[in-house]
Design an enzyme around this catalytic site. Structure first.
Site, PDB file in Angstrom:
ATOM      1  N   GLU A 408      11.966 -36.396   7.938  1.00 56.77           N
ATOM      2  CA  GLU A 408      12.216 -35.206   8.772  1.00 56.77           C
ATOM      3  C   GLU A 408      13.147 -35.418   9.962  1.00 56.77           C
ATOM      4  O   GLU A 408      13.265 -34.536  10.806  1.00 56.77           O
ATOM      5  CB  GLU A 408      10.877 -34.584   9.235  1.00 56.77           C
ATOM      6  CG  GLU A 408      10.045 -34.074   8.060  1.00 56.77           C
ATOM      7  CD  GLU A 408       8.815 -33.272   8.453  1.00 56.77           C
ATOM      8  OE1 GLU A 408       8.391 -33.327   9.607  1.00 56.77           O
ATOM      9  OE2 GLU A 408       8.285 -32.568   7.561  1.00 56.77           O
TER      10      GLU A 408
HETATM   11  C1  BMA Z   1       5.147 -33.232   8.074  1.00 55.30           C
HETATM   12  C2  BMA Z   1       4.824 -34.654   7.734  1.00 55.30           C
HETATM   13  C3  BMA Z   1       3.876 -35.232   8.706  1.00 55.30           C
HETATM   14  C4  BMA Z   1       2.813 -34.251   9.106  1.00 55.30           C
HETATM   15  C5  BMA Z   1       2.750 -33.111   8.154  1.00 55.30           C
HETATM   16  C6  BMA Z   1       1.736 -32.080   8.523  1.00 55.30           C
HETATM   17  O1  BMA Z   1       5.793 -33.110   9.274  1.00 55.30           O
HETATM   18  O2  BMA Z   1       5.974 -35.386   7.570  1.00 55.30           O
HETATM   19  O3  BMA Z   1       4.579 -35.666   9.831  1.00 55.30           O
HETATM   20  O4  BMA Z   1       1.611 -34.872   9.213  1.00 55.30           O
HETATM   21  O5  BMA Z   1       4.004 -32.480   8.073  1.00 55.30           O
HETATM   22  O6  BMA Z   1       2.054 -31.410   9.706  1.00 55.30           O
END
Ligand code: BMA
Length: 791
Positions: A408
């Site tokens: 991300e």
């Molecule tokens: C995304 C993942 C995690 C997180 C999940 C739930 O951002 O990559 O970082 O735990 O969503 O929010």
């Protein structure tokens, strides 16, 4: 021959002027816990009481005396967490600042008091931050300033328990003349010809001739001289059996044995298991955008994935058996791809060994997540060193299918307001689009690399553009009803998910003495997501009347909703194969007892979602969907053989009246999806009607309105319990929707072999229960939940 002495015994953790026995591998928290200095941070709100541990310095000491008949002795740490100074009788051996690397020190002829002194990770991070400048991140913790598992600092499912310690094994290696420093096997397969090319680096005490490497694999042998410090040896193995992901074929593994020789005397050896297969990633543009399809041995796959997080916030506790058990459960659920998420680790050999055996493809993130990471020293050198080491360490594993630059961060740069505060400072792009792909291409050229997840392949598009490459679908959980999953067909869904509380027995253990309520103090403490309970509520309300004040109902319904939400996504996306080529559920596992997106909770108990995954990820899946053209049945067939059968459609009322029926032929080709229009006259109308589709023992249901509007009858059923191999049989007198036996309420050790099941009037289900010592019908009845009519 190189000799190894394990060096995990006799360590002491310095504490208050004295010493506590230290487990190596281990960490400070687990030592303090064993000594009774801190309470179990997983229970109640003890996490807060252990916060001081991560803020202090810690030292591990032991005596070192390593006489040997060899020319060299090395002290080898497979992992130090994280910023440490290693001294022998006060003399500095070295400094470390990276949890993801191993370290080797020459201690030949030395002895004395060995000390490994850890700075607080906070202190180390602050020093780097002060030097390089503050960078934005998704959480207010400094995890991007040092090379340490990011979620050690807490996450939206994890506690903040910032570890320190000797977290992987330590040993002494005694050797003479030379040793094997590094072996890089590049394994490929052309039809049935397997090819292994091994590039070997040796460390040697002096120059000279006479060193050679010999390799044996699959009955073939080869040999090559060592020139300088390197050798290349190539072996061709005819008639190899290919390694396949589970569901596509078998997982034959071949033992590779490489020895380093000096004039025919064996100095050192290296043994690994490999598998012959090819893996490619199809990222070609097409009429839908840009594909993201894994191709193994020429076979294009819809990836049935789950995201993996560290299985324990104290990762040194995760044993080989525990990895095996957890990944075995993933395989049992029909999973064929596991993504090792970037806020965690490069896992231990045990993890990838299990994946090799189980046929689970591994998508490995480089450990970067949800933050802007500085690219200056000292981080840049650490990143390069760790990436080089781990690429080489993991590349023998046939399960490893894909390297990914980060979690991300490309998305974060574009969308999360990072650009302005960064003001032109480095943020990691140079790693993901420069350094890391160069390292993978150089060291592990037979494996694909993707720059990030999500990533659309180019800055000309939004990084999370569903039409291009990988997509994370989080708007739905955060802001919308799960029906919204059906509004998009991304090319590959690398993250999406829905929260639910853990099993009842897990909560009971984790929150001793607490009167459980959705918002009781312990429940809230074990819910780390931003407005997590609010989202659970808003996700539930469109479907069910919110069960205010009734914990057991809330617990059951939020678990049902999780399973339904994930089902909505997977059914829709699998039915759009080959446009969509994978779903990776967020998340398989947990690292402590917590309300989270996991299918298996922190105590290892399956939520109803896990059982639902078995249906959703089976080779054959039946689903009813509303498309533009009307109500359709999609038969997803991921098997190698065509699926030809009869499809029985029944339009019914919730009181069990048959309104109409039809028998239609069903024909889905191999690895293909067949879509059948539901005849107009069979479409259920009004809140009391629904449609049942049956084919080959599989069933799909379609209710046109949400549960809260359905005039369900009061559910009635009979229950019998058979002892021995205990079974609970439920016979429905009415429609019984989403019946669930919460086996852990019968006995914390008990497991049921079925999750949610909907019975039509007269139908029966038999649920196998293991680990229940005192079977009894009244208890079974009390542990059975199902959807109740709205009050
Ligand atoms: C995304 C993942 C995690 C997180 C999940 C739930 O951002 O990559 O970082 O735990 O969503 O929010």
């Amino acid at each position: 021959m190189l000799e190894v002495t394990p060096f995990g015994e006799g360590w002491v953790l310095e504490y208050e002027g004295g010493g506590l026995p230290a487990a190596v591998p281990g960490c400070v928290h687990t030592d303090l816990l064993a000594a009774g200095v801190i309470p179990d941070p997983f229970l109640g709100r003890n996490e807060t009481e252990a916060a001081w541990v991560g803020r202090r310095e810690w030292a591990y000491t032991t005596g070192l005396s390593a006489p040997s008949g060899h020319e060299r002795t090395d002290l080898v740490f497979d992992g130090l967490d994280t910023a440490a100074e290693i001294t022998l009788d006060g003399r500095l051996l070295g400094r470390t600042r990276n949890m993801h690397r191993s370290y080797r020190f020459d201690v030949t002829g030395l002895e004395g008091r060995l000390a490994v002194r850890f700075a607080s990770a906070y202190t180390e991070a602050a020093a780097v931050r002060d030097r390089l400048g503050e960078r934005p991140a998704a959480y207010a913790e400094p995890y991007q300033y040092l090379r340490k598992m990011a979620c050690s600092f807490g996450w939206d499912w994890g506690p903040t328990l910032v570890t320190a310690g000797i977290w992987r094994p330590v040993r002494l290696e005694h050797w003479s003349t030379a040793r094997i420093a590094r072996v890089r096997p590049v394994v490929t397969a052309r039809q049935s010809l397997g090819v292994v090319e091994l590039r070997v680096d040796v460390e040697r005490i002096r120059a000279g001739a006479g060193l050679a490497v010999a390799v044996r694999v699959g009955g073939q042998e080869a040999r090559a001289p060592v020139e300088g410090t390197g050798a290349v040896v190539r072996v061709e193995v005819p008639d190899v059996r290919l390694w396949w992901p589970r569901g596509y074929g078998e997982q034959p593994l071949y033992e590779v044995e490489l020895t380093l020789l000096h004039e025919d005397r064996v100095l050192d050896s290296w043994r690994r298991r490999i598998g012959f297969r090819t893996v490619e990633l199809d990222r070609r543009p097409d009429e839908h955008g840009t594909a993201f399809t894994l191709v193994v041995n020429g076979e294009r796959l819809f990836a049935r994935g789950v995201n993996w997080i560290p299985d324990d916030v104290f990762p040194s506790r995760v044993t080989r058996d525990r990895y095996r058990e957890r990944l075995g459960r993933a395989a049992e659920a029909g999973v064929d791809l596991v993504r090792v998420w970037g806020g965690g680790l490069y896992e231990s050999e045990d993890f990838y060994d299990a994946c090799d055996e189980l046929g689970l493809l591994v998508w490995q993130d480089f450990p970067f997540a949800c933050a802007a990471y500085p690219e200056e020293q000292p981080l840049r050198g650490e990143v390069e060193a760790e990436a080089r080491e781990n690429v080489v360490r993991l590349m023998p594993h046939p399960s490893l299918a894909l390297w990914n630059g980060n979690n991300e961060n490309l998305w974060g740069f574009r969308d999360w307001g990072w650009e302005e505060p960064l003001g032109g400072e480095s943020w990691g792009e140079g790693y993901y689009l420069g350094l890391l792909p160069r390292i993978v291409a150089e060291l592990d050229p037979a494996r694909p690399y993707t720059a990030g997840s999500p990533w659309s392949g180019s800055w000309e598009r939004h990084p999370n553009d569903p039409a291009h490459g990988t997509h994370h679908s989080w708007e739905v959980w955060n802001r919308a009803d799960y029906a919204e999953y059906r509004s998009e067909v991304p090319r590959f869904v690398a993250e999406f998910g829905w929260q639910a509380p853990p099993a009842y027995a897990t909560l009971r253990r984790a929150l001793p003495g607490e009167e459980l309520a959705a918002d009781s103090p312990g429940m809230l403490h074990h819910q780390k997501a931003d407005d997590g309970n609010g989202k659970l509520r808003r996700g539930l309300e469109p479907h069910f009347a919110f069960p205010d004040g009734d914990f057991d109902r809330w617990h059951y319904l939020t678990q049902v909703n999780q399973a339904r939400a994930v089902a909505a996504g997977i059914e829709h996306w699998r039915a759009h194969w080959p446009v969509c080529a994978g779903t990776v559920v967020w998340q398989l596992n947990d690292c402590w007892p917590v309300t989270s997106w996991a299918a298996i909770d922190g105590d290892g108990r399956e939520k109803p979602l896990w059982h639902e995954l078995r249906r959703l990820y089976a080779d054959r899946l039946l689903t009813l969907q509303v498309r533009e053209r009307g109500l359709v049945l999609a038969a997803v067939n991921q098997a190698a053989r065509a699926w030809n059968g009869d499809l029985a459609l029944r339009r019914m009322t919730v009181d069990g009246v048959l309104v109409g029926r039809a028998l239609l032929p069903l024909a889905a080709g191999a690895r293909a999806v067949a879509v059948v229009d539901v005849p107009r006259g069979l479409r259920p109308e009004g809140p009391a009607e629904f449609l049942v589709a049956d084919a080959d023992g599989l069933r799909a249901l379609y209710f046109p309105v949400p549960d809260r509007e359905i005039p369900y009858p009061k559910p009635e059923f009979e229950v019998t319990v058979a002892p021995g191999a205990v079974t609970v049989t439920v016979t429905a007198r009415t429609l019984v929707r989403d019946l669930l036996l919460q086996a852990d309420r019968l006995d914390p050790a008990a497991r049921a072999d079925r999750g949610l099941v909907t019975l039509l009037p007269g139908e029966r289900v038999t649920i196998g229960v293991s680990g229940w010592e005192t079977p009894d019908v009244a208890a079974a009845r009390a542990a059975l939940y199902c959807v109740e009519p709205a009050r």
